[in-house]
Design a protein around this motif. Structure first.
Motif, PDB file in Angstrom:
ATOM      1  N   THR A 246       0.935  -1.257   0.216  1.00 41.38           N
ATOM      2  CA  THR A 246      -0.309  -0.174   0.247  1.00 41.38           C
ATOM      3  C   THR A 246       0.603   1.555   0.188  1.00 41.38           C
ATOM      4  O   THR A 246       2.050   1.122  -0.042  1.00 41.38           O
ATOM      5  CB  THR A 246      -0.582  -0.202   1.099  1.00 41.38           C
ATOM      6  OG1 THR A 246      -0.284   0.556   2.178  1.00 41.38           O
ATOM      7  CG2 THR A 246      -1.279  -0.788   1.028  1.00 41.38           C
ATOM      8  N   ALA A 247       0.256   2.346   0.024  1.00 37.52           N
ATOM      9  CA  ALA A 247       1.093   3.404   0.084  1.00 37.52           C
ATOM     10  C   ALA A 247       1.470   4.179   1.147  1.00 37.52           C
ATOM     11  O   ALA A 247       2.281   5.146   1.605  1.00 37.52           O
ATOM     12  CB  ALA A 247      -0.194   4.535  -0.757  1.00 37.52           C
ATOM     13  N   VAL A 248       0.575   3.542   2.489  1.00 40.09           N
ATOM     14  CA  VAL A 248       1.087   3.406   3.554  1.00 40.09           C
ATOM     15  C   VAL A 248       2.466   2.593   3.760  1.00 40.09           C
ATOM     16  O   VAL A 248       2.380   1.347   3.843  1.00 40.09           O
ATOM     17  CB  VAL A 248       0.568   3.198   4.547  1.00 40.09           C
ATOM     18  CG1 VAL A 248       0.584   3.521   6.276  1.00 40.09           C
ATOM     19  CG2 VAL A 248      -1.073   4.057   4.253  1.00 40.09           C
ATOM     20  N   PRO A 249       3.617   3.060   3.997  1.00 38.32           N
ATOM     21  CA  PRO A 249       4.407   2.328   4.641  1.00 38.32           C
ATOM     22  C   PRO A 249       4.352   1.617   5.349  1.00 38.32           C
ATOM     23  O   PRO A 249       3.952   1.960   6.620  1.00 38.32           O
ATOM     24  CB  PRO A 249       5.969   3.694   4.947  1.00 38.32           C
ATOM     25  CG  PRO A 249       5.234   4.945   3.744  1.00 38.32           C
ATOM     26  CD  PRO A 249       4.136   4.468   4.569  1.00 38.32           C
ATOM     27  N   GLY A 250       4.583  -0.077   5.376  1.00 35.89           N
ATOM     28  CA  GLY A 250       4.940  -0.955   6.323  1.00 35.89           C
ATOM     29  C   GLY A 250       3.288  -1.723   6.109  1.00 35.89           C
ATOM     30  O   GLY A 250       3.396  -3.208   7.532  1.00 35.89           O
ATOM     31  N   VAL A 251       2.336  -1.549   5.656  1.00 33.30           N
ATOM     32  CA  VAL A 251       1.156  -1.484   5.478  1.00 33.30           C
ATOM     33  C   VAL A 251       1.002  -2.756   4.627  1.00 33.30           C
ATOM     34  O   VAL A 251       1.110  -1.997   2.730  1.00 33.30           O
ATOM     35  CB  VAL A 251       0.039  -0.568   5.627  1.00 33.30           C
ATOM     36  CG1 VAL A 251      -1.634  -1.203   5.165  1.00 33.30           C
ATOM     37  CG2 VAL A 251      -0.035   0.249   6.931  1.00 33.30           C
ATOM     38  N   ARG A 252       0.983  -3.481   4.882  1.00 32.82           N
ATOM     39  CA  ARG A 252       0.931  -5.045   3.833  1.00 32.82           C
ATOM     40  C   ARG A 252      -0.072  -6.307   4.026  1.00 32.82           C
ATOM     41  O   ARG A 252       0.654  -7.078   3.978  1.00 32.82           O
ATOM     42  CB  ARG A 252       2.249  -5.255   3.545  1.00 32.82           C
ATOM     43  CG  ARG A 252       3.328  -4.609   2.762  1.00 32.82           C
ATOM     44  CD  ARG A 252       5.176  -4.692   2.801  1.00 32.82           C
ATOM     45  NE  ARG A 252       4.957  -6.037   2.215  1.00 32.82           N
ATOM     46  CZ  ARG A 252       5.357  -6.418   1.178  1.00 32.82           C
ATOM     47  NH1 ARG A 252       6.233  -5.155   0.839  1.00 32.82           N
ATOM     48  NH2 ARG A 252       5.689  -7.073   0.698  1.00 32.82           N
ATOM     49  N   PRO A 253      -1.610  -5.900   3.419  1.00 33.39           N
ATOM     50  CA  PRO A 253      -1.888  -6.709   3.359  1.00 33.39           C
ATOM     51  C   PRO A 253      -1.905  -7.770   3.383  1.00 33.39           C
ATOM     52  O   PRO A 253      -1.529  -7.851   1.796  1.00 33.39           O
ATOM     53  CB  PRO A 253      -3.378  -6.627   4.129  1.00 33.39           C
ATOM     54  CG  PRO A 253      -3.104  -5.716   2.812  1.00 33.39           C
ATOM     55  CD  PRO A 253      -1.955  -4.111   3.481  1.00 33.39           C
ATOM     56  N   ARG A 254      -2.085  -9.215   3.749  1.00 32.00           N
ATOM     57  CA  ARG A 254      -2.168 -10.725   2.831  1.00 32.00           C
ATOM     58  C   ARG A 254      -4.058 -10.946   2.322  1.00 32.00           C
ATOM     59  O   ARG A 254      -4.589 -10.720   3.390  1.00 32.00           O
ATOM     60  CB  ARG A 254      -1.584 -11.452   4.068  1.00 32.00           C
ATOM     61  CG  ARG A 254      -1.192 -12.634   2.653  1.00 32.00           C
ATOM     62  CD  ARG A 254      -0.240 -12.476   2.116  1.00 32.00           C
ATOM     63  NE  ARG A 254       0.055 -14.021   1.520  1.00 32.00           N
ATOM     64  CZ  ARG A 254       0.602 -14.261   0.580  1.00 32.00           C
ATOM     65  NH1 ARG A 254       1.209 -13.060  -0.710  1.00 32.00           N
ATOM     66  NH2 ARG A 254       0.910 -15.532  -0.712  1.00 32.00           N
ATOM     67  N   LEU A 255      -3.940 -10.730   0.892  1.00 35.36           N
ATOM     68  CA  LEU A 255      -5.319 -11.439   0.418  1.00 35.36           C
ATOM     69  C   LEU A 255      -5.167 -12.427   0.124  1.00 35.36           C
ATOM     70  O   LEU A 255      -4.125 -13.071  -0.562  1.00 35.36           O
ATOM     71  CB  LEU A 255      -5.808 -10.305  -0.485  1.00 35.36           C
ATOM     72  CG  LEU A 255      -5.898  -9.064   0.005  1.00 35.36           C
ATOM     73  CD1 LEU A 255      -4.020  -7.724  -0.102  1.00 35.36           C
ATOM     74  CD2 LEU A 255      -6.694  -8.041   0.199  1.00 35.36           C
TER      75      LEU A 255
ATOM     76  N   VAL B 143     -10.163 -12.241   0.898  1.00 33.59           N
ATOM     77  CA  VAL B 143     -10.845 -11.746   2.200  1.00 33.59           C
ATOM     78  C   VAL B 143      -9.283 -11.409   2.550  1.00 33.59           C
ATOM     79  O   VAL B 143      -8.787 -12.025   1.761  1.00 33.59           O
ATOM     80  CB  VAL B 143     -11.133 -13.144   3.306  1.00 33.59           C
ATOM     81  CG1 VAL B 143     -10.959 -12.707   4.835  1.00 33.59           C
ATOM     82  CG2 VAL B 143     -12.689 -13.301   2.733  1.00 33.59           C
ATOM     83  N   GLY B 144      -8.914 -10.314   3.023  1.00 32.11           N
ATOM     84  CA  GLY B 144      -7.684  -9.568   3.479  1.00 32.11           C
ATOM     85  C   GLY B 144      -7.655  -9.787   5.195  1.00 32.11           C
ATOM     86  O   GLY B 144      -8.917  -9.249   5.968  1.00 32.11           O
ATOM     87  N   GLU B 145      -6.310  -9.813   5.553  1.00 30.68           N
ATOM     88  CA  GLU B 145      -5.974  -9.778   7.297  1.00 30.68           C
ATOM     89  C   GLU B 145      -4.284  -9.429   7.130  1.00 30.68           C
ATOM     90  O   GLU B 145      -3.924  -8.856   6.285  1.00 30.68           O
ATOM     91  CB  GLU B 145      -6.003 -11.209   7.558  1.00 30.68           C
ATOM     92  CG  GLU B 145      -7.166 -11.537   7.441  1.00 30.68           C
ATOM     93  CD  GLU B 145      -7.753 -13.166   7.826  1.00 30.68           C
ATOM     94  OE1 GLU B 145      -5.786 -13.391   8.189  1.00 30.68           O
ATOM     95  OE2 GLU B 145      -8.402 -13.564   8.368  1.00 30.68           O
ATOM     96  N   LEU B 146      -4.220  -8.143   8.355  1.00 30.18           N
ATOM     97  CA  LEU B 146      -3.262  -7.165   8.369  1.00 30.18           C
ATOM     98  C   LEU B 146      -3.643  -6.710  10.170  1.00 30.18           C
ATOM     99  O   LEU B 146      -4.628  -6.151  10.531  1.00 30.18           O
ATOM    100  CB  LEU B 146      -3.405  -6.244   7.997  1.00 30.18           C
ATOM    101  CG  LEU B 146      -2.194  -5.361   8.247  1.00 30.18           C
ATOM    102  CD1 LEU B 146      -1.178  -6.481   8.360  1.00 30.18           C
ATOM    103  CD2 LEU B 146      -2.105  -3.684   7.347  1.00 30.18           C
ATOM    104  N   ALA B 147      -2.725  -7.813  11.322  1.00 30.08           N
ATOM    105  CA  ALA B 147      -3.072  -7.169  12.623  1.00 30.08           C
ATOM    106  C   ALA B 147      -4.056  -5.893  12.776  1.00 30.08           C
ATOM    107  O   ALA B 147      -4.261  -5.401  13.500  1.00 30.08           O
ATOM    108  CB  ALA B 147      -1.694  -5.751  12.516  1.00 30.08           C
TER     109      ALA B 147
END
Length: 142
Positions: free
Chosen positions: A56-65, A79-83
């Motif tokens: 993503t455009a936000v550094p460190g935000v990398r959801p797995r889908l 479906v996606g998930e992140l923290a």
């Protein structure tokens, strides 16, 4: 559950093939810079079981889908998930005299702000789908 409807200027099969392939997403999804770690188990990038990571455009935000529904030309969902957050996106495709009606239903949940994020996402999802339609139109997807 937020819902967005748009009409894309291409047939349902073309709209499905383009939108359901995660490798196309950075071109039309405003929040993405790239997709990484794409795993296509059966050679079809639109099939159930395909997984990828959004950069993503936000550094460190990398959801797995992962793709959880794939009915070519009719319906696709991820479906996606992140923290502690989870998100779903469900796209329904239907014929329309001018192309394809896409109905996008999505949810964002986690840490008590999921409903707020879902409402904010309505504008982005509508804009992103319209951008995808324009890209498909100019590229001559049929």
């Amino acid at each position: 559950m937020p819902v967005v409807e748009v009409v894309l200027p291409v047939p349902p099969a073309a709209a499905f093939a383009y939108l359901a392939d995660p490798r196309n997403r950075p071109a039309w999804q405003s929040s993405l810079r790239a997709v990484a770690e794409v795993v296509v188990p059966d050679g079809d990038p639109t099939a159930v079981g395909v997984t990828w990571t959004d950069v993503t455009a936000v550094p460190g935000v990398r959801p797995r889908l992962r793709t959880v529904v794939s009915e070519p030309g009719r319906r696709w969902a991820e479906v996606g998930e992140l923290a502690g957050f989870s998100a779903t996106l469900d796209l329904a495709f239907g014929p329309e005299p001018r192309g394809t009606r896409v109905v996008a239903t999505f949810t964002v949940a986690g840490w008590g702000v999921g409903a707020l994020l879902g409402r904010l996402a309505v504008v982005a999802v509508r804009s992103d789908l319209r951008r995808a339609g324009e890209l498909m139109r100019t590229a001559g997807h049929e």
